[in-house]
Design an enzyme around this catalytic site. Structure first.
Site, PDB file in Angstrom:
ATOM      1  N   THR A  49     -14.114  30.138  24.990  1.00  0.00           N
ATOM      2  CA  THR A  49     -15.373  29.514  24.540  1.00  0.00           C
ATOM      3  C   THR A  49     -15.073  28.131  23.978  1.00  0.00           C
ATOM      4  O   THR A  49     -15.724  27.138  24.320  1.00  0.00           O
ATOM      5  CB  THR A  49     -16.070  30.402  23.485  1.00  0.00           C
ATOM      6  OG1 THR A  49     -16.392  31.651  24.094  1.00  0.00           O
ATOM      7  CG2 THR A  49     -17.331  29.752  22.944  1.00  0.00           C
TER       8      THR A  49
ATOM      9  N   THR B  90      -4.532  24.174  11.438  1.00  0.00           N
ATOM     10  CA  THR B  90      -3.244  24.874  11.371  1.00  0.00           C
ATOM     11  C   THR B  90      -3.156  25.897  12.494  1.00  0.00           C
ATOM     12  O   THR B  90      -4.086  26.676  12.707  1.00  0.00           O
ATOM     13  CB  THR B  90      -3.104  25.572  10.005  1.00  0.00           C
ATOM     14  OG1 THR B  90      -3.192  24.562   8.991  1.00  0.00           O
ATOM     15  CG2 THR B  90      -1.780  26.301   9.879  1.00  0.00           C
TER      16      THR B  90
ATOM     17  N   CYS C  21     -20.687  39.428  26.544  1.00  0.00           N
ATOM     18  CA  CYS C  21     -21.144  38.252  25.794  1.00  0.00           C
ATOM     19  C   CYS C  21     -22.649  38.077  25.847  1.00  0.00           C
ATOM     20  O   CYS C  21     -23.235  37.401  25.029  1.00  0.00           O
ATOM     21  CB  CYS C  21     -20.507  36.994  26.350  1.00  0.00           C
ATOM     22  SG  CYS C  21     -18.777  37.190  26.664  1.00  0.00           S
TER      23      CYS C  21
HETATM   24  N1  PMP Z   1     -15.438  32.691  30.376  1.00  0.00           N
HETATM   25  C1  PMP Z   1     -15.456  33.881  30.988  1.00  0.00           C
HETATM   26  C2  PMP Z   1     -15.548  33.949  32.488  1.00  0.00           C
HETATM   27  C3  PMP Z   1     -15.395  35.060  30.228  1.00  0.00           C
HETATM   28  O1  PMP Z   1     -15.419  36.244  30.841  1.00  0.00           O
HETATM   29  C4  PMP Z   1     -15.317  34.954  28.821  1.00  0.00           C
HETATM   30  C5  PMP Z   1     -15.274  36.192  27.952  1.00  0.00           C
HETATM   31  N2  PMP Z   1     -16.170  37.186  28.320  1.00  0.00           N
HETATM   32  C6  PMP Z   1     -15.288  33.672  28.249  1.00  0.00           C
HETATM   33  C7  PMP Z   1     -15.356  32.572  29.056  1.00  0.00           C
HETATM   34  C8  PMP Z   1     -15.217  33.487  26.758  1.00  0.00           C
HETATM   35  O2  PMP Z   1     -14.007  33.931  26.239  1.00  0.00           O
HETATM   36  P1  PMP Z   1     -13.842  34.137  24.672  1.00  0.00           P
HETATM   37  O3  PMP Z   1     -14.934  35.047  24.259  1.00  0.00           O
HETATM   38  O4  PMP Z   1     -12.482  34.737  24.536  1.00  0.00           O
HETATM   39  O5  PMP Z   1     -13.956  32.797  24.042  1.00  0.00           O
END
Ligand code: PMP
Length: 372
Positions: free
Chosen positions: A71, A242, A330
């Site tokens: 993200t 950090t 998500c």
């Molecule tokens: N991109 C994709 C294709 C994902 O599947 C995900 C997690 N589901 C993310 C980005 C985001 O990753 P994170 O939640 O670890 O930041």
């Protein structure tokens, strides 16, 4: 309980945990401190982890920037590059099936004056090189195109798109979160791909750590890209704060394991996927319909419509024996934009479940499906 939601997250590998523990306890130093052993040990550990990630991606260590995950990496690259290049143009290209951390970031940029083209996908969830070529304009400053999809497993033709972008001199970023440890590639062989985003917890590393890969020699990028976090200047000034040494160490070990076991894991995931599809067909016959493509996909992701059933109810019912999801963790509150993009009706979306496998599952464990 059989865990089949590995695209949402994976457990930390036991070797990863063992490697991390000392950095939470006795080796707690800040790698930016100097001279004393706590600091140098932490600094060396980060350097080793950076090397391991670079080995996995086949890139230079200087191109590996540690972040908190995909993200952040997506936000950093998309906002950083568009800000750096805003005087050259205002046009961004992405696709309809991106993760929200890409799509929402692009939509935000639209609100502050950038122009956005969202490419539609075909029935398999894929964009074509021709579509990308047709969308590129003289004022295009960034393309951000997912490598592999989290809900369908669809792989986009990133190598070919990278060639096109090199030829047309446009900046290409790809969200590679779902492909790590599941397909073979070398970033050295793709000079047109300038940036990718990855998260350690998708391949048996810890949560809260990831990498933004940024090609060093492209467009004299370093160090002009606008950072997301300003501050003490860690990570070449591109990501202040950090360093989370324990997490970075964990990502390093997970990367080493993923690289060593890559071929074996791909074979295992392919075998498991074939068996899962077979079992589902045996059990449910014409009462199910598969959404995922049959070729050019990430092994181990299976998206199934259970005709006439509601996916939320089904996931709840299965929960005591099999952990699965209705799609992306998500955005599970909303009906999937990915499935809508491949032309599924709301009804079809609401009867879809995603199974995502792990190479550590034994084939026999899937026999649980015979009991459903
Ligand atoms: N991109 C994709 C294709 C994902 O599947 C995900 C997690 N589901 C993310 C980005 C985001 O990753 P994170 O939640 O670890 O930041």
């Amino acid at each position: 309980m059989l865990y089949l939601d590995n695209s949402a997250t994976t457990p930390v590998h036991p070797e990863v945990k063992e490697a991390m523990l000392p950095y939470l306890l006795e080796q707690f130093g800040n790698p930016s401190s100097k001279y004393y052993d706590y600091a140098t040990t932490a600094k060396d550990a980060v350097a080793n982890a950076r090397q391991a990630v670079a080995n996995l991606l086949h890139c230079k260590t200087d191109e590996v920037i540690f972040t908190s995950g995909s993200t952040e990496s997506n936000n950093f690259i998309i906002k950083g590059i568009t800000d750096q290049r805003k005087d050259l143009g205002k046009h961004i290209i992405t696709t309809a099936t991106e993760h929200p951390s890409v799509l929402e970031t692009c939509k935000y940029l639209q609100t502050i004056g950038f122009e956005l083209t969202i490419l539609p996908v075909n029935i398999n969830g894929r964009v074509s090189v021709e579509q990308v070529r047709a969308a590129i304009r003289p004022d295009t400053i960034l393309l951000t195109i997912q490598w592999g999809n989290n809900e369908l497993g669809t792989l986009n033709p990133i190598a070919e798109i990278a060639e096109l972008c090199e030829e047309q001199n446009v900046f290409l970023h790809s969200d590679a979160t779902q492909v790590i440890g599941k397909i073979e590639f070398s970033l050295e062989d793709m000079p047109g791909l300038q940036a990718i985003s990855i998260s350690a917890h998708k391949y048996f590393g810890p949560k809260g750590v990831g990498v933004a890969y940024l090609k060093q020699d492209a467009y004299n990028l370093y160090p002009d890209i606008t950072p997301l976090f300003h501050g003490g200047g860690q990570e070449y000034g591109l990501r202040s704060g950090t360093l989370a040494v324990h997490n970075i160490v964990g990502m390093g070990v997970a990367s080493k394991i993923a690289a060593t076991k890559l071929k074996h894991n791909i074979e295992q995931l392919t075998l498991l996927e074939k068996r899962l599809v077979e079992l589902l067909q045996q059990q449910f016959g014409s009462n199910i319909k598969f959404n995922q493509p049959s070729t050019n996909k990430i092994p181990g992701i299976v998206s199934v419509q259970f005709i006439g059933l509601n996916n939320e109810i089904l996931v709840k019912k299965l929960a005591p024996i099999i952990a699965v999801s209705t799609g992306s963790a998500c955005s599970s509150a909303k009906p999937s934009h990915v499935l809508a993009a491949i032309g599924l009706s709301l009804n079809e979306v609401r009867q879809t479940i995603r199974f995502s496998l792990s190479p550590y599952i034994e084939l026999e464990e899937l026999n649980i499906f015979k009991e459903l």
